[in-house]
Scaffold this active site. Structure first.
Site, short mmCIF file in Angstrom:
data_model
loop_
_atom_site.label_atom_id
_atom_site.label_comp_id
_atom_site.label_asym_id
_atom_site.label_seq_id
_atom_site.Cartn_x
_atom_site.Cartn_y
_atom_site.Cartn_z
N ARG A 24 -55.67 115.39 33.74
CA ARG A 24 -54.36 114.80 33.42
C ARG A 24 -53.26 115.70 33.96
NH1 ARG A 24 -52.06 111.25 28.51
NH2 ARG A 24 -50.01 110.96 29.44
N ASP A 54 -50.17 110.79 35.74
CA ASP A 54 -48.94 110.84 34.94
C ASP A 54 -47.85 111.66 35.63
OD1 ASP A 54 -47.33 110.33 32.77
OD2 ASP A 54 -48.11 111.98 31.56
N GLY A 55 -46.62 111.27 35.36
CA GLY A 55 -45.47 112.05 35.84
C GLY A 55 -44.66 111.39 36.93
N ASN A 56 -45.00 110.15 37.27
CA ASN A 56 -44.29 109.46 38.36
C ASN A 56 -42.80 109.29 38.04
OD1 ASN A 56 -46.80 109.17 39.47
ND2 ASN A 56 -47.01 107.00 38.95
N GLY A 57 -42.52 108.88 36.79
CA GLY A 57 -41.13 108.62 36.40
C GLY A 57 -40.29 109.88 36.46
N ARG A 58 -40.83 110.99 35.91
CA ARG A 58 -40.08 112.25 35.91
C ARG A 58 -39.86 112.76 37.33
NH1 ARG A 58 -44.02 115.15 32.14
NH2 ARG A 58 -45.15 113.21 32.46
N ARG A 68 -43.08 98.33 29.23
CA ARG A 68 -42.07 98.92 30.13
C ARG A 68 -41.12 97.83 30.63
NH1 ARG A 68 -44.35 104.13 33.15
NH2 ARG A 68 -45.51 104.94 31.39
N ARG A 90 -37.38 105.04 38.86
CA ARG A 90 -38.76 105.35 38.46
C ARG A 90 -39.78 104.72 39.41
NH1 ARG A 90 -40.11 107.05 33.60
NH2 ARG A 90 -41.94 105.72 33.55
N GLU A 135 -65.42 117.10 30.62
CA GLU A 135 -64.59 118.31 30.61
C GLU A 135 -63.16 117.88 30.92
OE1 GLU A 135 -65.62 121.30 29.79
OE2 GLU A 135 -67.68 120.59 29.54
N ASN A 144 -48.76 99.45 28.82
CA ASN A 144 -47.70 99.55 29.82
C ASN A 144 -46.87 98.27 29.98
OD1 ASN A 144 -49.54 101.82 32.05
ND2 ASN A 144 -48.03 102.29 30.46
C1 FPP Z 1 -47.70 107.13 34.63
O1 FPP Z 1 -46.53 107.85 34.96
C2 FPP Z 1 -48.01 106.19 35.71
C3 FPP Z 1 -48.17 104.84 35.56
C4 FPP Z 1 -48.09 104.17 34.24
C5 FPP Z 1 -48.39 103.95 36.73
C6 FPP Z 1 -49.35 104.45 37.77
C7 FPP Z 1 -49.32 103.53 38.93
C8 FPP Z 1 -49.35 103.89 40.23
C9 FPP Z 1 -49.55 105.29 40.69
C10 FPP Z 1 -49.15 102.87 41.31
C11 FPP Z 1 -50.27 101.93 41.61
C12 FPP Z 1 -51.61 102.53 41.76
C13 FPP Z 1 -52.53 102.30 42.75
C14 FPP Z 1 -53.92 102.68 42.46
C15 FPP Z 1 -52.25 101.71 44.08
P1 FPP Z 1 -45.19 107.62 34.10
O2 FPP Z 1 -44.44 106.51 34.71
O3 FPP Z 1 -45.53 107.42 32.66
O4 FPP Z 1 -44.45 108.99 34.33
P2 FPP Z 1 -43.46 109.75 33.32
O5 FPP Z 1 -44.33 110.26 32.18
O6 FPP Z 1 -42.93 110.85 34.16
O7 FPP Z 1 -42.42 108.77 32.89
#
Ligand code: FPP
Length: 242
Positions: free
Chosen positions: A189, A28-32, A79, A41, A208, A76
């Site tokens: 997480r 989690d946290g890719n978008g931020r 989105r 994002r 855990e 998802n």
């Molecule tokens: C959650 O962060 C992340 C996702 C829903 C997507 C995860 C996908 C990848 C890392 C890419 C593909 C993976 C592999 C295994 C090659 P978020 O977008 O909800 O972040 P946010 O809470 O900051 O918006």
């Protein structure tokens, strides 16, 4: 000595005789992460996919048996289409690379979830990674894709009922997407939220949990060490007494 042996766990703090057998991660946290850099994002997901590659290799080098990551949930799909397409594109790219490298790297790959909604191309790539995985032993990375814990339990219930088998935990477990895997010992997480978000609901009964504020694209081998160190301080009783 191979390079990884020098790189893995340099402080020597992680007790390798008491490693979690199975680590699960909600990435989690890719978008931020992307927004803070003024990037779209999708740039966060791209960075996140790179971190997944590094962490999978590190888990293998440490001696963990299974790493399971949440890449795309049944929710998802809500989105924006361009974000969904970008994540699917990253998964496609990862599978294409894995087809070339997984035998050399000795990394088995398995996908958990309802694959019927994915493109025929992705499904075909998964078949190819499955065939290659059958020739590999040892570390396995599980990627949850179009995965939802409730969906998993419902489809298992339907199939278990249709089989006529007794409703034991063991029989039921054989109908889950995770059939054959041990339950996660440690669920991590990153990203600051403290919830399970429909991930591995059945399997995490005695896992855990470790939450941290680090955003997934900033997650490093050291962050994993910290999670494992915290895990190694826990007293796991599985409902019993010691
Ligand atoms: C959650 O962060 C992340 C996702 C829903 C997507 C995860 C996908 C990848 C890392 C890419 C593909 C993976 C592999 C295994 C090659 P978020 O977008 O909800 O972040 P946010 O809470 O900051 O918006």
């Amino acid at each position: 000595m191979r390079h990884w042996k020098k790189k893995a766990d340099p402080a020597g703090q992680v007790d390798r005789s008491r490693l979690p057998r199975h680590v699960a991660i909600i990435m989690d946290g890719n978008g931020r992460w992307a927004r803070r850099r003024g990037l779209p994002r999708t740039a966060g997901h791209k960075a996140g996919a790179e971190v997944f590659r590094r962490i999978a290799t590190y888990c293998k080098d440490l001696g963990i048996e299974y790493l399971t990551v949440y890449a795309f949930s049944t929710e998802n799909w809500k989105r924006p289409p361009e974000e969904v397409d970008a994540i699917m594109g990253l998964l496609r790219q990862y599978m294409l690379e894995a087809i070339d490298s997984m035998e050399r790297d000795q990394i088995r790959l398995r996908f958990l979830g309802d694959m019927s909604a994915l493109s025929p191309e992705l499904q075909a790539l998964m078949e190819r990674t499955n065939d290659i995985s059958a020739r590999i032993e040892g570390f396995q990375a599980n990627v949850c894709l179009n995965y939802g814990g409730r969906d998993e339990i419902l489809q298992a219930a339907r199939r278990c009922a249709a089989s006529g088998e007794a409703w034991t935990e063991e029989n039921f477990g054989n109908y889950l997407y995770s059939a054959g895997l041990s339950d996660p010992d440690l669920l991590i997480r990153p990203g600051g939220e403290q919830r399970i978000s429909n991930f591995l609901l059945w399997q995490c009964a005695y896992s855990e949990f470790y939450f941290c504020d680090t955003l997934w694209p900033d997650f490093t081998e050291r962050t994993l060490d910290e999670a494992i160190l915290a895990y190694q301080k826990r007293d796991r009783r599985f409902g019993g007494v010691k």
